[in-house]
Design an enzyme around this catalytic site. Structure first.
Site, PDB file in Angstrom:
ATOM      1  N   ASP A 449       0.501  -1.240   0.512  1.00 23.62           N
ATOM      2  CA  ASP A 449       0.492   0.150   0.186  1.00 23.62           C
ATOM      3  C   ASP A 449       0.724   1.718  -0.583  1.00 23.62           C
ATOM      4  O   ASP A 449       0.912   1.879  -1.167  1.00 23.62           O
ATOM      5  CB  ASP A 449      -0.987   0.421   1.327  1.00 23.62           C
ATOM      6  CG  ASP A 449      -2.615  -0.874   1.514  1.00 23.62           C
ATOM      7  OD1 ASP A 449      -1.915  -2.242   0.733  1.00 23.62           O
ATOM      8  OD2 ASP A 449      -2.364  -0.870   1.871  1.00 23.62           O
ATOM      9  N   GLU A 683      -2.715  -7.440  12.648  1.00 29.85           N
ATOM     10  CA  GLU A 683      -2.553  -7.782  10.933  1.00 29.85           C
ATOM     11  C   GLU A 683      -0.600  -6.868  11.084  1.00 29.85           C
ATOM     12  O   GLU A 683       0.045  -7.882  10.202  1.00 29.85           O
ATOM     13  CB  GLU A 683      -3.482  -6.829  10.944  1.00 29.85           C
ATOM     14  CG  GLU A 683      -3.256  -6.597   9.707  1.00 29.85           C
ATOM     15  CD  GLU A 683      -4.060  -5.222   8.685  1.00 29.85           C
ATOM     16  OE1 GLU A 683      -5.031  -4.930   9.605  1.00 29.85           O
ATOM     17  OE2 GLU A 683      -4.273  -5.415   8.094  1.00 29.85           O
TER      18      GLU A 683
HETATM   19  C1  6A9 Z   1     -10.231  -2.041   3.574  1.00 30.60           C
HETATM   20  C2  6A9 Z   1     -12.778  -1.980   5.313  1.00 30.60           C
HETATM   21  C3  6A9 Z   1     -14.930  -2.996   7.598  1.00 30.60           C
HETATM   22  C4  6A9 Z   1      -3.723  -4.601   3.290  1.00 30.60           C
HETATM   23  O1  6A9 Z   1      -4.945  -8.326   4.272  1.00 30.60           O
HETATM   24  C5  6A9 Z   1      -5.795  -8.156   3.433  1.00 30.60           C
HETATM   25  C6  6A9 Z   1      -5.275  -7.039   2.511  1.00 30.60           C
HETATM   26  C7  6A9 Z   1      -3.834  -7.468   1.965  1.00 30.60           C
HETATM   27  O2  6A9 Z   1      -3.243  -7.473   1.122  1.00 30.60           O
HETATM   28  C8  6A9 Z   1      -3.187  -5.357   2.220  1.00 30.60           C
HETATM   29  O3  6A9 Z   1      -1.267  -5.858   1.668  1.00 30.60           O
HETATM   30  N1  6A9 Z   1      -5.123  -5.319   3.890  1.00 30.60           N
HETATM   31  C9  6A9 Z   1      -2.695  -5.101   3.087  1.00 30.60           C
HETATM   32  O4  6A9 Z   1      -1.607  -3.819   3.282  1.00 30.60           O
HETATM   33  C10 6A9 Z   1      -6.133  -5.467   3.922  1.00 30.60           C
HETATM   34  C11 6A9 Z   1      -7.039  -4.413   2.589  1.00 30.60           C
HETATM   35  C12 6A9 Z   1      -8.578  -3.963   3.427  1.00 30.60           C
HETATM   36  C13 6A9 Z   1      -9.166  -2.866   2.405  1.00 30.60           C
HETATM   37  C14 6A9 Z   1     -10.546  -2.775   2.072  1.00 30.60           C
HETATM   38  C15 6A9 Z   1     -11.978  -2.348   3.766  1.00 30.60           C
HETATM   39  C16 6A9 Z   1     -13.023  -2.847   6.175  1.00 30.60           C
HETATM   40  O5  6A9 Z   1     -14.357  -2.410   6.688  1.00 30.60           O
END
Ligand code: 6A9
Length: 713
Positions: A449, A683
C-alpha cells in the site's frame, strides 16, 4: 445468535472487532471433519463444536454442540438465550415442525443438499445432564437476503415474555415475536426464508443440533449426546497426533501452551475458510461503466474472519504455504478456485467481494476492481511448495496439467501488462495519480500500500519487488512446464535473466544509497503542509473550510533511485535471487541487523528508522501502515531466506545462520506474548513495543508463525 438477558438486551450474531471481545476463534479445526471454537463474551463463554460424518450423495451429516458457561463460576443465575436459525438463500424450501412453542425440527430441500432434516435437541446442563426448565420461542420470517438476517431478528424482538422456572422468581425476557417487515425495504422481493429457534435458560447449559442428510441411507445412529462426545474426543486425539507429525513442535521443545497457541493459529486460518459465490464489480478500460464480472464460486481462506472476511489474491499465496503442509489436497482445490477466476485477458481481481453479504462490509470506494490492477503472484509460492511435497504421483501431474493453461495465461498477463520501461524491468500499474493530496501516492496493487515509491508516478518507474516476484513466477513456470513436457525454454531463459545478479544490480542497485531500490521520477524533499486559504475581503475566517494538509515538493523530482530502505530493498534476498557470494548479501544482512535501520527485538520493521518517510502519515487521515510496523508475511520470507543462505557455503553463511536463530526467536516470542496478553493474532506489530496493531483477530499470514516454529520453509 445469542443474547444475554438484561435490562438492555444486546443481540449478538457475528463477532465484530468493534465489540472488543476478550477473545474468539477456532482452537482446533482439521479443515474437513471437525472443529472447536471458543467465544469469550463479557459474562459468558461459548464453546461451539462440530463433527461431520460423510455419507450419501450430499456431503453427509453434521452435528453442532454449543456449550455456554458463565465467565466466572459464581454467576449461575444469569439468563441467556441461544438462537439457532436456518435460512434459504434464493432457492430451496423449509418446513417448521413446532410442538407447543418449541421449534423441534426443520425439514427442507435445496439444490446442493437435497432433502434434509435439522433437529434442535432439548437443552441439557454443560455436562449433558437433563435440565429442569427452559423457555422456547420461534420465528418464521422472510428477509431481503442473508445480509439482513440480524436486522430481521432484532426488529422482531419483544420483552413481553416471562421466564418462570418452578420455585424461582418470574423474569421478563426478550424473545423473537411476530415478524414485522423491515423499514425501508417493503417491496423488495424476499430472498430468504428464515426459521429460528430460541432457547432461554440459565447458565451453564448445552444445546445440540443435528443435520441429517436425506440421501444418507444407513446411518449408524444419531450424532448426539454420548455418541457425539465420543466422536469429538476421537477427532481431538487425531488432530493432536497429526499436528505433531506435521509440525513437530513438542519434539522441538515448545511448551504445551505454545503448542496450543500454534494449534489455534492454524485452526483459525482453516476455520476461517469459506465458500463464496457471486460476482465482483469491475471497471475495465474497455467500458465507460463498471460491469458485473461473471458469477462464480471461490473456496478460499481469508485474512480475518470478522474484519476482512473475503479472499485477497496475494494473501492467499501465503495462507496456502501453511495450509499445504496440513492438507495439500485442500490447497490444490483453493489454488484451482482462484485460477478459475481469471478472465480471458489473464487477470484475476485482487480483492474478492462477491455478493451482497460481502459488499455490506466494504466501504464503497474499495468495491470496484480495476482490470489493469495486479497484486503479487504469490500463488506461485504456494505452487512451488506443492511441487516439493514428497510423493508426487499421476494425480498431482494431472492437476498440474489442468492448471497449466491458466498459469501460462496468468504469467503472460503480468509479463505484458506490468512490463517496465526496459527489458527485464517491471512496473506496478494503477498507482494513485493524485500527487497533491498524498505525501507519497500509494501502490495498493503491490500489496505494500503506502510503502514509499517514486514521489511522482510515471512510466519510467522500475519496481524491484515486482521484478523479483516475476523471477519466482518464471522459475515455477519453467518447472511446471518441464514436468509436463511442455515448452519450457522461454520460462527458463526468463528465470535465468531475472536471476542474473549483474543485470539486477544494473537496474536496481543504488550505489550511492548502498541498497537495492526502485527507480523513478523522485524527489526526497516532500512534506505535508496546511493549505493556505485565501480570505476574501469582508469574509469571516470561521466560515471557511478547515485548511487541508497538502503536499509540497521543495525540490523538483528527477529520475533516480528511490531512497526507502525497507521490505522492498530486501526482495532480492527475500526471494533468494542473490548469489550466496554476492557482496550485496553482506550489505543486506548488515541493514537487517542494524537497529537504526530494520532490526527490532520483535521482528523486522517494514521501513528503516533512517528512511525519510518512516512512520509518516500519508494524509491527515491515513496513518502509516507499511512504513515501520512489523508484518509477518515478510518476516516469514526473511526467516526462510536466512535459513536458505545459512545452508549454502559462502562468505555470509555464518552470519545468516546467526541472524536466522535470532530473528526466529524474536518473532515467536513476541507473537506468543501478544497472543497471551491480548487473546489474538494481529495484522501487524508495533516496531517500538511489539504490540499487536490494526486488525484482529488476523490469522491470515500472521499464522505463518506456525511454520517459523516448525522450521518449515
Ligand atoms: C478496507 C475496510 C470493515 C491491506 O490483508 C488484506 C490486505 C492486504 O492484501 C494488503 O497487503 N490488507 C494490506 O496492505 C487489508 C485491506 C483491506 C482493504 C479494505 C475496508 C473494512 O471495513
Amino acid at each position: 445468535m445469542w443474547l444475554r438477558q438484561a435490562a438492555e438486551a444486546r443481540l449478538r450474531h457475528t463477532c465484530e472487532q468493534s465489540d472488543g471481545l476478550p477473545g474468539y476463534g477456532w482452537l482446533l479445526h482439521d479443515g474437513l471433519r471437525f472443529g472447536a471454537q471458543e467465544i469469550r463474551d463479557r459474562g459468558l463463554t461459548l464453546r461451539t463444536e462440530f463433527v461431520k460424518r460423510p455419507g450419501g450423495e450430499h456431503g453427509g451429516d453434521w452435528s453442532w454442540r454449543v456449550t455456554a458457561r458463565p465467565e466466572s463460576p459464581g454467576n449461575q443465575t444469569s439468563l441467556v438465550s441461544l438462537l439457532f436459525y436456518v435460512a434459504t438463500n434464493g432457492q430451496g424450501t423449509l418446513q417448521p415442525h413446532v410442538e407447543n412453542t418449541r421449534l423441534v425440527s426443520v425439514t427442507g430441500t435445496s439444490e446442493e443438499l437435497g432433502h434434509f432434516n435439522i433437529t434442535f435437541h432439548k437443552p441439557t446442563t454443560d455436562t449433558g445432564e437433563a435440565l429442569s426448565y427452559a423457555s422456547y420461542n420461534h420465528l418464521d420470517a422472510r428477509s431481503p437476503g442473508l445480509h439482513r438476517l440480524t436486522d430481521v431478528v432484532k426488529s422482531s424482538l419483544s420483552n413481553r415474555f416471562v421466564y418462570a422456572a418452578p420455585g424461582g422468581p418470574k423474569r421478563r425476557y426478550f424473545a423473537v415475536d411476530t415478524y414485522r417487515a423491515l423499514p425501508g425495504e417493503p417491496e423488495q422481493e424476499p430472498q430468504s426464508h428464515l426459521l429460528l429457534h430460541q432457547v432461554t435458560l440459565t447458565l451453564p447449559c448445552r444445546v445440540e443440533v443435528t443435520f441429517e442428510s436425506g440421501s444418507f441411507a444407513e446411518r449408524p445412529g444419531s450424532l448426539v449426546g454420548a455418541v457425539l462426545s465420543e466422536e469429538l474426543a476421537g477427532h481431538v486425539a487425531a488432530f493432536e497426533r497429526r499436528f505433531e507429525e506435521t509440525f513437530s513442535l513438542a519434539r522441538k521443545g515448545f511448551t504445551p501452551q505454545q503448542q496450543r497457541f500454534a494449534k489455534a493459529a492454524l485452526s483459525n486460518m482453516m476455520g476461517g475458510m469459506g465458500y463464496f459465490h457471486g460476482h465482483s464489480i469491475v471497471q475495465s478500460a474497455h467500458s465507460p461503466h463498471p460491469l458485473p464480472y461473471p458469477e462464480g464460486p471461490l473456496f478460499t481462506a481469508v485474512p480475518s474472519r470478522s474484519f476482512f472476511p473475503r479472499g485477497f489474491l496475494w494473501d492467499e499465496g501465503f495462507h496456502q504455504l501453511l495450509l499445504a503442509r496440513w492438507d495439500p489436497a485442500l490447497s490444490r482445490e483453493v489454488i484451482a478456485h482462484w485460477l478459475d477466476l481469471m478472465n480471458v485477458e489473464g487477470w484475476i481481481p485482487r480483492e474478492q467481494i462477491l455478493d451482497d453479504e460481502a459488499r455490506a462490509k466494504v466501504p464503497p470506494e474499495f468495491i470496484l476492481q480495476h482490470n489493469e490492477a495486479a497484486n503479487p503472484p504469490t500463488l506461485f509460492l504456494a505452487l512451488q511448495q506443492l511441487l516439493r511435497e514428497p510423493g508426487q504421483g499421476p494425480a498431482e501431474l494431472s492437476y498440474l496439467r489442468q492448471l497449466f493453461p491458466r498459469l501460462r495465461t496468468w504469467y503472460e498477463w503480468y509479463n505484458t501488462t506490468q512490463a517496465g520501461p526496459l527489458p527485464y524491468t517491471f512496473r506496478w500499474r494503477g498507482r494513485d495519480q493524485d500527487t497533491h493530496l498524498f505525501l507519497n501516492p500509494k501502490t495498493l496493487t503491490s500489496g505494500l500500500d503506502d510503502y514509499p515509491r517514486a514521489s511522482h508516478p510515471s512510466p519510467d518507474e522500475r519496481h524491484l519487488d515486482l521484478r523479483c516476484w516475476m523471477a519466482l513466477a518464471a522459475g515455477v513456470m519453467a518447472e511446471v512446464a518441464e514436468r509436463l513436457g511442455e515448452p519450457a525454454t522461454e520460462y527458463r531463459r526468463m528465470q535465468q535473466a531475472l536471476s542474473d545478479n549483474a543485470l539486477l544490480e544494473q537496474h536496481h542497485w543504488a550505489e550511492q544509497l548502498g541498497m537495492f531500490a526502485d527507480y523513478g521520477n523522485h524527489s526526497q524533499a516532500v512534506g505535508l503542509e496546511r493549505e493556505k486559504v485565501a480570505v476574501g475581503p469582508g469574509q469571516p475566517r470561521h466560515q471557511l473550510p478547515a485548511p487541508r494538509l497538502v503536499r509540497v515538493v521543495r525540490k523538483p523530482p528527477k529520475l533516480q533511485f528511490v531512497g526507502a530502505l525497507g521490505y522492498v530493498s530486501l526482495f532480492p534476498f527475500l526471494l533468494q535471487l542473490l548469489r550466496p557470494d554476492s557482496p550485496r548479501l553482506g550489505s543486506v544482512l548488515g541493514d537487517m541487523r542494524s537497529e537504526q535501520k530494520l532490526w527490532t527485538p520483535y521482528g523486522l520493521r517494514s521501513l528503516a528508522r533512517t528512511s525519510p518517510l518512516y512512520m509518516k502519515h500519508n494524509t491527515e487521515h491515513d496513518p502509516p501502515y507499511w512504513r515501520g510496523p512489523i508484518w509477518i508475511n515478510m518476516n516469514y520470507l526473511a526467516v526462510r531466506a536466512l535459513h536458505h543462505y545459512a545452508s549454502l557455503e559462502g562468505p555470509y553463511q555464518q552470519r545468516a545462520a546467526a541472524l536466522y536463530q535470532e530473528l526466529r526467536a524474536n518473532l515467536i516470542a513476541n507473537l506468543y506474548r501478544q497472543y497471551v496478553e491480548s487473546g489474538y493474532l494481529w495484522e501487524q506489530y508495533s516496531d517500538s513495543t511489539g504490540q499487536g496493531q490494526a486488525c484482529y483477530p488476523f490469522t491470515g499470514w500472521s499464522a505463518l508463525v506456525v511454520l517459523i516454529m516448525a522450521e518449515e520453509y
